[in-house]
Scaffold this motif. Structure first.
Motif, PDB file in Angstrom:
ATOM      1  N   THR A  74     -33.191  17.157 -33.755  1.00 33.43           N
ATOM      2  CA  THR A  74     -34.064  17.662 -34.822  1.00 33.43           C
ATOM      3  C   THR A  74     -35.312  18.301 -34.236  1.00 33.43           C
ATOM      4  O   THR A  74     -35.743  19.370 -34.674  1.00 33.43           O
ATOM      5  N   ARG A  75     -35.888  17.653 -33.258  1.00 36.77           N
ATOM      6  CA  ARG A  75     -37.069  18.197 -32.577  1.00 36.77           C
ATOM      7  C   ARG A  75     -36.771  19.559 -31.967  1.00 36.77           C
ATOM      8  O   ARG A  75     -37.566  20.507 -32.086  1.00 36.77           O
ATOM      9  N   ARG A  78     -36.271  22.277 -34.764  1.00 42.56           N
ATOM     10  CA  ARG A  78     -37.558  22.693 -35.314  1.00 42.56           C
ATOM     11  C   ARG A  78     -38.290  23.606 -34.333  1.00 42.56           C
ATOM     12  O   ARG A  78     -38.909  24.594 -34.738  1.00 42.56           O
ATOM     13  N   TRP A  79     -38.254  23.295 -33.067  1.00 42.13           N
ATOM     14  CA  TRP A  79     -38.916  24.108 -32.035  1.00 42.13           C
ATOM     15  C   TRP A  79     -38.361  25.536 -32.046  1.00 42.13           C
ATOM     16  O   TRP A  79     -39.114  26.506 -32.005  1.00 42.13           O
ATOM     17  N   ASP A 101     -38.559  11.419 -38.006  1.00 41.75           N
ATOM     18  CA  ASP A 101     -38.329  11.995 -36.679  1.00 41.75           C
ATOM     19  C   ASP A 101     -36.991  12.699 -36.565  1.00 41.75           C
ATOM     20  O   ASP A 101     -36.736  13.392 -35.574  1.00 41.75           O
ATOM     21  N   ARG A 102     -36.125  12.564 -37.574  1.00 37.24           N
ATOM     22  CA  ARG A 102     -34.764  13.079 -37.423  1.00 37.24           C
ATOM     23  C   ARG A 102     -34.249  13.826 -38.650  1.00 37.24           C
ATOM     24  O   ARG A 102     -33.050  13.992 -38.817  1.00 37.24           O
TER      25      ARG A 102
END
Length: 301
Positions: A74-75, A78-79, A101-102
């Motif tokens: 997920t991080r 998003r990046w 966070d996910r």
């Protein structure tokens, strides 16, 4: 998203019982990796997309999962969404704290049944086809290419997203035109190639090669094409270390990827693909998690 955007469910796919209970959200669907939820508010058409720690290979969900995999993917998504500058599925609003966070809030889209694969280098199933016929997904290529070589130009090699329980199928561009119309087909191809080119250039700045990737798209209520699902993660893309690719003496050295290849290799050596797959050893799980984290660190995501 109005249709499941996760990998097609099949033998071993997670059941509804694996999904979390999230106050204010109603579980819709569980795929191999992601769980989709609709808002309990009938006036809210947003979808909550939650990435789990589940890991799949050869159409089976394996045990155990990879610690923090969902949060890392997920991080990374998003990046990339922040850098691609193309219309995407992200929606405004706060993600429930239990999955902050996910999870991503997404617009409800009409998902297109095309998996938009772009290959910049020849490997995997493309290499297998090339050794037999000199083509990749039916596209003729020059003679003399080696496994892992850069292609003369990136190729758009789409697949049809098969109904639940069936396998995706590589298709021609002409078939894409039949499925979604010539204008939309051209838009999918051009958008996929443009996104790949931008992402490959960004990866190169960080000493990485983006060998290939796959995108999924949907249309919003105004007919705008939007990039959806995960994007340019370790699960949807092959990343290689650029220096190792240049100097490696063997294919495994040149193409050591930042994904679950460690899992695939272990399974291939320890399972005949009959019955349920074996439990993954602790060291395989740890090394796979390390590769996911290393990619995030290399990109600075």
């Amino acid at each position: 998203m109005s249709t499941p955007s996760d990998s097609t469910a099949s033998a071993g796919t997670a059941s509804d019982s694996t999904a979390r209970t999230i106050p204010g959200w109603r579980h819709l669907y569980s795929g191999k990796v992601r769980d989709l939820y609709a808002s309990a508010d009938p006036g809210d058409r947003r979808i909550l997309v939650v990435a789990s720690d589940r890991v799949s290979a050869f159409d089976f969900v394996l045990s155990p999962g990879i610690p923090q995999k969902g949060a890392l993917l997920t991080r990374l998504s998003r990046w990339w969404f922040d850098r691609l500058e193309v219309p995407n599925h992200l929606a405004e609003g706060d993600v429930p704290p239990s999955v902050a966070d996910r999870a991503m809030l997404a617009q409800s889209l009409e998902m297109l049944p095309i998996e938009c694969v772009v290959r910049g280098y020849i490997t995997g199933s493309g290499w297998a086809e090339y050794t037999e016929s000199g083509t990749v997904c039916g596209i003729p290529l020059p003679e003399g290419l080696q496994n892992g070589d850069r292609l003369p130009e990136p190729l758009f090699t789409p697949a049809y997203k098969a109904p639940m329980g069936e396998h995706d199928e590589n298709i021609t561009f002409e078939k894409v035109e039949e499925l979604v119309g010539p204008e939309r087909a051209a838009e999918l191809r051009d958008a996929s190639l443009a996104i790949y080119a931008r992402a490959a250039a960004i990866a190169e700045e960080h000493g990485l090669i983006l060998a290939d990737t796959k995108f999924e798209f949907g249309t919003d209520v105004d007919g705008v094409l939007r990039l959806a699902d995960e994007v340019l993660t370790s699960d949807s893309s092959r990343y290689w270390d650029a220096e190792s690719w240049r100097t490696g003496a063997t294919p495994s050295e040149r193409m050591a990827s930042f994904d679950k290849q460690i899992v695939r290799d272990w399974l291939a050596a320890n399972w005949d693909k009959q019955g349920e797959p074996p439990v993954l050893p602790e060291d395989v799980v740890e090394r796979t998690a390390d590769r996911y984290r290393e990619l995030i660190e290399r990109l600075g995501a």
